[in-house]
Enzyme design. Structure first.
Site: not given
Length: 965
Positions: A371, A584, A586, A588, A771, A774
């Site tokens: 990711s 990164n 996002c 985390e 997060p 999706t």
């Protein structure tokens, strides 16, 4: 009072199947069409609506001269409103049933305050409906028979028997839904010569429109969409032209081997899936009934973006999709068949979900399953453009990026090679921005990158302004994200109202690799050198002034995000061999980076709602889920496709994974715990403690089976220091006056420390809360650790508009006899908030408070309780209603004081925007063109900020904007 040519034809007239050909030929492509009650189709025209509304006025008010002017003006206005509604819904043209037009006329009359006219109109419609029913022969349906046009041009009668069965099957086992109502409404949209695929579309759109009245219609809608998907996939695989859900117990086992062979033939799948598994056994392990647990948004998301397709035809069915991912992740297992079934069971149950790249690519020829990628950019031209090239390659194969730009020298710094001066970081960031736009993520998602800069960098003030809409556009980055990497010393200077010094990194080369007390000592040494004149390029500012500018830009543009360097490093298990230089995309992931290592993280999330009941957590189930999930994540590392060698080097050496959670708000609803409560904070603590405990234990057990990661020796793990223990390291380095973290625990951590020291760890890092925008949609739960944004809202996508409603709220309102059409309208008016609806009891108002009604201190407190158990970080969005400089100042100081490692987006509403606010779709991750919050809006002394549109986080409505999951 007829509309659109309905006055002359009896409802029982059955026209020949081609009676509307001439009229349709006269209809221009893209034009709206009207389905009359006799099944014929005519072009849509405004004049029929004007006539109908005028007749309604004349019937009530008469035709005197005084009234005629008002009637004419009002009719014109209402006609425009009705037409605009349909043109907005169907900009490319489409068909509308006459009943829907009359519904809109009635609604327009009511909204305009013409209640007498509307009442007369309603009564007239009812009378005409009664007349039509009296004319119809006994036993005959009101709607005439309809012929369907197939793809080859042939026609056949609409199979009403099958249509009825499909709708009844979709409603099977669900309360408060009506198959007959769906069928009757859908038939109104059908006409002679209707294309075959529009029959299913009519059913889906009809059921979807009913969701606002009853949440279970979301399940009905998904099941109706499944009928389209089954026909699409099974016909492509030459198994059947169509099938019911009851048929799938036969068809799924047949479909799997054909799908695997066809996928390999089309070079969409790894051929080893077909050759190295017992495909027959896996086919028998598929559970078709799990198709029935999808909500519409989840299945539509999979259909639009995830299912493998050939020439836009989906060849993948939902359970085959999960089996494909499971097989891809079990490829290197000794007993790969048993493990594939184990992984399939976990994914298809929605108890756990892998991240989007894993779902996209597992089992394919290029399995890029990771990711997040973190890089450090070196201070030389070759290295800078090499880093930008790495960005492009990583983004191409669907990875979210975090770049550390602090090493690059600042504006005005000396360049020895050219005897010139540097232009600083900003011009290169413009190139990074444009690269992210040019190279999207596998054609499936927008390229996404975040640039990090430490707070002492001399370019920091210009860096803060990168997302502004004003100024030199060559020094602006409108499409990328930015984050401020803040040392503890800066926050201390803010608290002390002290000075702060900005440097160019080529003059202070070791600062970026230092943290804690070592950083403080070295920073003060360099400050002394400026006073002696030994460091020439520097700038002295008030720490408070820079802090206020950070908050001001955050309020105005949504950037830069605020992240904290010292807790990320002081609590890192890997501090013995490197430095965390950034997070990164996002915020985390907190992993080491250097010129030889691009940090990689592999993500997945436990669905907390699936492990929570009225009495709390099911720890037995949770342990089982986490054990399998950690194994799946560890497998990603060995199977993953690496587009750059530095990423492979790093991942194989340290083997980090990031197990997170989603559905936290759902878990609170199930226990009737308000988000704004001590009980919610305690649940955040205990649930994260359990996940942490089982995740660490699972990684240690994997180490006993497979061996520890290469760089294990010397890590905090090897020294018996677990994440809960590393809080003490942070407190010691920062100072007790600058931290307050609850350290309570309930599980056998002493025993786990002994297990880890004995067995080792398979993964350098195990947990991170992403997060999940999706995958939360796919599983039908709230995102990550987020509070509910709205209890009812309208979602728009390529299929149109539909309502999303909070099912827990609906259930509780039904139980108290409060759920009705008036409640639906009230929720719409108050944009999903229950706070101002008088008849809702106070306990439900507290339980269903929306994100902006939850004070940010509760978000920070809950995050602090989670953070103590995490070896990485969490994507924490902060919602602030009535945002002022003082509120922002207090909230972010509190985040640092409570030991948080990072924060994510600020979702703020200015004080004058909180009374009744709206969010523009698709603009949450962009700078509003109207954003103009003055600097004073974010100062601690400001009483109230100016009203300014504030960009929010990645859209709750648009999964494309979220790049981690």
């Amino acid at each position: 009072m007829q509309t659109q040519q309905d006055s002359s034809t009896s409802a029982t007239t059955i026209p020949p199947h081609n009676n509307n050909d001439a009229e349709l030929k006269a209809t221009a492509p893209g034009q709206l069409r009207v389905i009359k009650r006799n099944g014929s189709v005519v072009p849509y025209t405004d004049d029929k609506i004007s006539v109908a509304i005028t007749k309604a006025f004349l019937a009530v008010e008469g035709g005197n001269a005084a009234a005629s002017t008002r009637i004419h003006e009002t009719v014109a206005k209402l006609t425009d409103q009705v037409s605009a509604t349909f043109k907005r819904r169907m900009p490319s043209g489409g068909t509308i049933h006459i009943e829907e037009i009359q519904d809109q006329v009635e609604l327009a009359l009511m909204r305009s305050g013409e209640h007498k006219i509307a009442r007369g109109y309603v009564l007239y419609r009812a009378a005409r409906a009664e007349e039509r029913s009296q004319l119809a022969p006994v036993g005959e349906k009101i709607h005439p028979s309809i012929r369907v046009k197939h793809a080859d041009g042939s026609e056949s009668p609409l199979d009403l028997g099958r249509l009825e069965f499909i709708v009844q099957e979709a409603c099977e086992g669900l309360q408060d839904v009506s198959a007959q109502a769906v069928q009757d409404e859908a038939l109104k949209s059908l006409y002679n010569g209707v294309p075959e695929d529009e029959v299913n579309t009519s059913l889906v759109i009809t059921a979807r429109a009913m969701v606002e009245k009853e949440h279970n219609y979301s399940l009905v809608t998904a099941r109706l969409l499944l009928d389209k998907l089954r026909a699409e996939a099974l016909s492509f695989l030459n198994i059947a032209q169509s099938a019911t859900q009851h048929d799938m117990s036969i068809y799924y086992p047949q479909a799997l081997p054909i799908y695997l062979a066809k996928g390999a033939e089309l070079e969409l799948l790894d051929p080893r899936l077909a050759s190295e598994y017992d495909v027959a056994a896996l086919g028998e392990a598929i559970k078709p009934e799990r198709d029935m647990q999808f909500h519409y948004l989840g299945l539509q998301t999979l259909y639009d973006r995830y299912f493998i397709h050939s020439n836009e035809v989906r060849i993948e069915l939902p359970q085959i999709f999960f089996m494909r991912v499971a097989m891809g992740l079990a490829m290197n297992e000794e007993d790969r068949n048993a493990r594939a079934i184990e992984f399939y069971d976990l994914l298809s149950s929605f108890d756990y979900m892998s991240s989007t790249p894993t779902l996209f690519n597992a089992g394919t020829l290029r399995p890029q399953l990771s990711s997040c990628y973190l890089t450090t950019v070196p201070d030389d031209l070759h290295g800078i453009y090499g880093a930008i090239q790495d960005n492009a390659m990583l983004s191409k194969f669907a990875g979210g990026l975090g770049n550390d730009w602090t090493p690059v020298r600042g504006l005005g710094a000396y360049i020895k090679g050219t005897n010139g001066k540097s232009q600083g970081v900003v011009p290169f960031l413009k190139v990074v921005n444009d690269t992210a736009v040019a190279v999207n993520q596998g054609g499936k998602r927008k390229g996404a990158v975040c640039a990090y800069l430490e707070s002492w960098h001399i370019d920091i003030e210009e860096f803060l302004e990168l997302r502004k809409n004003t100024g030199d556009d060559r020094r602006r980055t409108h499409d990328m994200n930015t984050a401020n990497w803040i040392p503890d010393l800066f926050m201390k200077r803010v608290f002390q109202d002290g000075e702060w010094t900005l440097f160019s990194p080529n003059d202070v080369p070791d600062l970026h690799d230092l943290y804690g007390k070592a950083f403080e000592e070295r920073f003060e040494h360099y400050e002394e050198l400026t006073r002696k004149g030994e460091v020439k390029l520097y700038k002295r500012v008030k720490a408070g002034d820079l802090w206020r500018k950070i908050l001001s830009m955050l309020f105005e543009t949504g950037h830069p995000w605020i992240t904290f360097k010292d807790p990320c490093n002081l609590r890192s298990p890997q501090q013995h061999i490197g430095v965390v230089h950034s997070s990164n995309l996002c915020t985390e992931i907190t992993l080491n980076t250097n010129k030889d290592e691009i940090a990689v993280c592999n993500l997945g999330s436990v669905n907390l709602a699936q492990h929570t009941g009225d009495s709390g957590l099911d720890l037995v189930k949770l342990e089982k889920t986490v054990k399998t999930a950690v194994r799946m994540l560890d497998n990603v590392i060995d199977i993953n496709y690496y587009s750059v060698p530095q990423a492979k080097n790093s991942n194989f050496k340290h083997r980090p994974v990031g197990l997170g959670l989603m559905g936290f708000q759902d878990a609170l609803y199930k226990q009737h715990i308000p988000y704004s409560s001590d009980e919610a904070v305690e649940f955040a603590d205990r649930s994260m403690e359990a996940i942490s405990y089982y995740a660490i234990k699972s990684s240690s057990d994997l180490a006993a089976e497979r061996g520890s990661y290469q760089s294990y020796e010397g890590s905090l793990w090897s020294r018996g220091i677990l994440p809960i223990d590393s809080v003490g390291i942070l407190a010691e380095e920062r100072g007790a006056d600058y931290i307050e973290v609850d350290r309570s625990e309930t599980l056998d951590w002493a025993g786990l420390r002994a297990t880890v020291k004995s067995q080792g760890m398979r993964n350098s890092n195990v947990m991170a809360i992403a997060p999940t925008a999706t995958i939360a949609n796919i599983t039908g739960v709230s995102q990550s650790i987020e509070p509910t944004y709205q209890n009812l809202y309208v979602k728009s996508n390529l299929s149109g508009e539909f309502t999303v409603v909070n099912p827990y709220l609906v259930k509780d309102l039904k139980a108290r006899g409060l759920w009705d059409a008036v409640m639906v309208n009230d929720l719409k008016y108050y944009e999903g908030s229950v706070n101002k609806i008088d008849r809702i009891p106070d306990d439900l108002k507290a339980l269903y408070a929306t994100a902006f009604e939850v004070e940010p201190r509760w978000l920070v407190d809950a995050a602090s309780r989670r953070q103590k158990w995490l070896d990485q970080a969490q994507s924490l969005n902060l919602y602030i209603a009535g945002a002022s400089g003082k509120k922002l100042d207090i909230t972010y100081r509190m985040a640092w004081y409570r030991g948080l490692k990072t924060t994510y987006y600020l979702r703020a509403l200015a004080a004058s925007s909180t009374e009744k606010s709206t969010v523009s779709q698709g603009s949450m991750n962009k700078v509003s063109s109207q954003s103009a919050a003055p600097k004073a809006a974010a100062t601690a002394s400001a009483a109230e900020p100016q009203a300014a549109p504030v960009p929010l986080a990645c859209s709750l409505d648009d999964p494309d904007c979220e790049a981690c999951q």
